[in-house]
Design a protein around this motif. Structure first.
Motif, PDB file in Angstrom:
ATOM      1  N   GLU A  21       9.787 -20.182  16.010  1.00  0.00           N
ATOM      2  CA  GLU A  21       8.959 -21.353  15.721  1.00  0.00           C
ATOM      3  C   GLU A  21       9.341 -22.026  14.407  1.00  0.00           C
ATOM      4  OE1 GLU A  21       5.148 -22.034  16.837  1.00  0.00           O
ATOM      5  OE2 GLU A  21       5.441 -21.049  18.754  1.00  0.00           O
ATOM      6  N   ASN A  22      10.342 -21.477  13.691  1.00  0.00           N
ATOM      7  CA  ASN A  22      10.753 -22.104  12.434  1.00  0.00           C
ATOM      8  C   ASN A  22      12.259 -22.002  12.291  1.00  0.00           C
ATOM      9  OD1 ASN A  22      11.117 -23.100   9.886  1.00  0.00           O
ATOM     10  ND2 ASN A  22      10.072 -21.414   8.828  1.00  0.00           N
ATOM     11  N   PRO A  23      12.990 -22.796  13.075  1.00  0.00           N
ATOM     12  CA  PRO A  23      14.443 -22.677  13.063  1.00  0.00           C
ATOM     13  C   PRO A  23      15.062 -23.113  11.742  1.00  0.00           C
ATOM     14  CG  PRO A  23      13.770 -24.599  14.328  1.00  0.00           C
ATOM     15  CD  PRO A  23      12.517 -23.858  13.975  1.00  0.00           C
ATOM     16  N   VAL A  24      14.279 -23.796  10.905  1.00  0.00           N
ATOM     17  CA  VAL A  24      14.822 -24.285   9.631  1.00  0.00           C
ATOM     18  C   VAL A  24      14.805 -23.185   8.570  1.00  0.00           C
ATOM     19  CG1 VAL A  24      14.608 -26.167   7.960  1.00  0.00           C
ATOM     20  CG2 VAL A  24      13.767 -26.487  10.256  1.00  0.00           C
ATOM     21  N   ARG A  25      14.066 -22.109   8.863  1.00  0.00           N
ATOM     22  CA  ARG A  25      13.919 -21.032   7.856  1.00  0.00           C
ATOM     23  C   ARG A  25      15.279 -20.502   7.385  1.00  0.00           C
ATOM     24  NH1 ARG A  25      10.552 -16.438   5.979  1.00  0.00           N
ATOM     25  NH2 ARG A  25      11.783 -14.533   6.151  1.00  0.00           N
ATOM     26  N   ALA A  26      16.183 -20.261   8.330  1.00  0.00           N
ATOM     27  CA  ALA A  26      17.470 -19.666   7.958  1.00  0.00           C
ATOM     28  C   ALA A  26      18.216 -20.584   6.984  1.00  0.00           C
ATOM     29  CB  ALA A  26      18.309 -19.406   9.206  1.00  0.00           C
ATOM     30  N   GLU A  27      18.236 -21.880   7.304  1.00  0.00           N
ATOM     31  CA  GLU A  27      18.985 -22.792   6.432  1.00  0.00           C
ATOM     32  C   GLU A  27      18.298 -22.926   5.069  1.00  0.00           C
ATOM     33  OE1 GLU A  27      19.817 -26.719   7.888  1.00  0.00           O
ATOM     34  OE2 GLU A  27      21.208 -27.053   6.218  1.00  0.00           O
ATOM     35  N   GLN A  28      16.967 -23.025   5.068  1.00  0.00           N
ATOM     36  CA  GLN A  28      16.283 -23.198   3.787  1.00  0.00           C
ATOM     37  C   GLN A  28      16.394 -21.941   2.927  1.00  0.00           C
ATOM     38  OE1 GLN A  28      12.382 -24.838   4.924  1.00  0.00           O
ATOM     39  NE2 GLN A  28      13.196 -26.873   4.433  1.00  0.00           N
ATOM     40  N   LEU A  29      16.372 -20.770   3.579  1.00  0.00           N
ATOM     41  CA  LEU A  29      16.562 -19.536   2.807  1.00  0.00           C
ATOM     42  C   LEU A  29      17.965 -19.485   2.221  1.00  0.00           C
ATOM     43  CD1 LEU A  29      14.847 -16.620   4.783  1.00  0.00           C
ATOM     44  CD2 LEU A  29      14.263 -17.510   2.523  1.00  0.00           C
ATOM     45  N   ASP A  30      18.925 -19.963   3.014  1.00  0.00           N
ATOM     46  CA  ASP A  30      20.310 -19.966   2.536  1.00  0.00           C
ATOM     47  C   ASP A  30      20.451 -20.890   1.321  1.00  0.00           C
ATOM     48  OD1 ASP A  30      23.068 -19.070   2.957  1.00  0.00           O
ATOM     49  OD2 ASP A  30      23.457 -21.203   3.300  1.00  0.00           O
ATOM     50  N   ILE A  31      19.768 -22.029   1.347  1.00  0.00           N
ATOM     51  CA  ILE A  31      19.821 -22.946   0.195  1.00  0.00           C
ATOM     52  C   ILE A  31      19.146 -22.285  -1.013  1.00  0.00           C
ATOM     53  CG2 ILE A  31      19.117 -25.207  -0.710  1.00  0.00           C
ATOM     54  CD1 ILE A  31      19.125 -26.194   2.248  1.00  0.00           C
ATOM     55  N   LEU A  32      17.970 -21.697  -0.764  1.00  0.00           N
ATOM     56  CA  LEU A  32      17.259 -21.016  -1.859  1.00  0.00           C
ATOM     57  C   LEU A  32      18.159 -19.955  -2.499  1.00  0.00           C
ATOM     58  CD1 LEU A  32      13.568 -19.837  -1.823  1.00  0.00           C
ATOM     59  CD2 LEU A  32      15.346 -18.278  -2.560  1.00  0.00           C
TER      60      LEU A  32
END
Ligand SMILES: C[S@@+](CC[C@H](N)C(=O)[O-])C[C@H]1O[C@@H](n2cnc3c(N)ncnc32)[C@H](O)[C@@H]1O
Length: 234
Positions: A21-32
């Motif tokens: 339900e949150n496919p953006v999590r992986a990319e945002q964690l990678d940016i963080l």
């Protein structure tokens, strides 16, 4: 239904499906993580508010071999999962079981906190508690320290809710997942959030409160209702 973080089975289900339900999590964690790797100074401690089951810590230790983390979380079930996940890293982290609504009694070890992070946790706090927490984070950080905050945002514009739905349906197509909110009306969605006792704030509210707390603040990444903020102690 309220998120039952204290319930063992709920905690395990969340941990196993953290990307659902949150496919953006992986990319945002990678940016963080990319920012964190460049900002981290050897010897300092990273404070993680709402550390959960240690997913983020595992990523940090994988990328910054000498990093040390103090995590705070109120759920014994999530902390147990974190200890399981972080076996072998025992000398690199400590998790304090504490409710972030009770900041006055949160006793952090005396350390130099150069970076504070919080991932998908602060929307559980009321707006007033979020504002107090931002002040607490500023007081805890060393001069020039950095606060990286990743969280969901409020979709509090009924007139635009259909646009969020389109975005979630696109995510369903692109990432081949199912997002329940993509089939809800604004009223159904608002009802669900209220039943969960979630209190996501808007992009603007986050930036205003961070600046009021004494940070220079910016949104580094925004995708629909998920945002990554960077806030530097001014
Ligand atoms: C969605 S999980 C995120 C966990 C972790 N940050 C991650 O992204 O993998 C939210 C976490 O916030 C914690 N939490 C919620 N309300 C809290 C509170 N008032 N005080 C401390 N922790 C809280 C929950 O126990 C849970 O572990």
């Amino acid at each position: 239904m309220v998120d039952e973080w204290s319930d063992e089975a709920f905690a395990r289900r969340w941990d196993a499906a953290a990307l659902e339900e949150n496919p953006v999590r992986a990319e945002q964690l990678d940016i963080l993580l990319s920012v964190l790797v460049e900002e981290y100074r050897s010897g300092e401690v990273i404070l993680d508010l709402g550390a959960g089951s240690g997913i983020v810590e595992e990523m940090i230790f994988g990328q910054i071999p000498k990093a040390r983390v103090i995590g705070v979380d109120s759920s014994a079930a999530m902390i147990r999962l974190a200890h399981d996940r972080l076996r072998g890293y025992e000398n690199r982290y400590r998790i304090i079981r504490h409710d972030l609504e009770e900041l006055a009694t949160l006793d952090l070890p005396e350390d130099e906190y150069g970076i504070v992070i919080s991932v998908q946790a602060l929307h559980h706090l009321s707006d007033d508690r979020k504002k107090r927490l931002f002040v607490f984070v500023r007081e805890t950080l060393r001069e020039n320290g950095l606060f990286l905050l990743l969280d969901r945002l409020a979709e509090n514009t009924p007139a635009l809710y259909s646009c969020y739905r389109s975005l979630w349906r696109r995510q369903e197509r692109v990432y081949r997942i199912r997002i329940s909110a993509a089939r809800e009306t604004y009223e159904e969605h608002a009802e669900k959030l209220s039943a969960k006792q979630d209190h996501p704030a808007s992009l603007k509210q986050h930036l205003v409160w961070l600046r009021e707390a004494g940070f220079d603040a910016a949104c580094l990444h925004l995708h629909g209702n998920r945002a990554l903020f960077a806030a530097r102690k001014a």
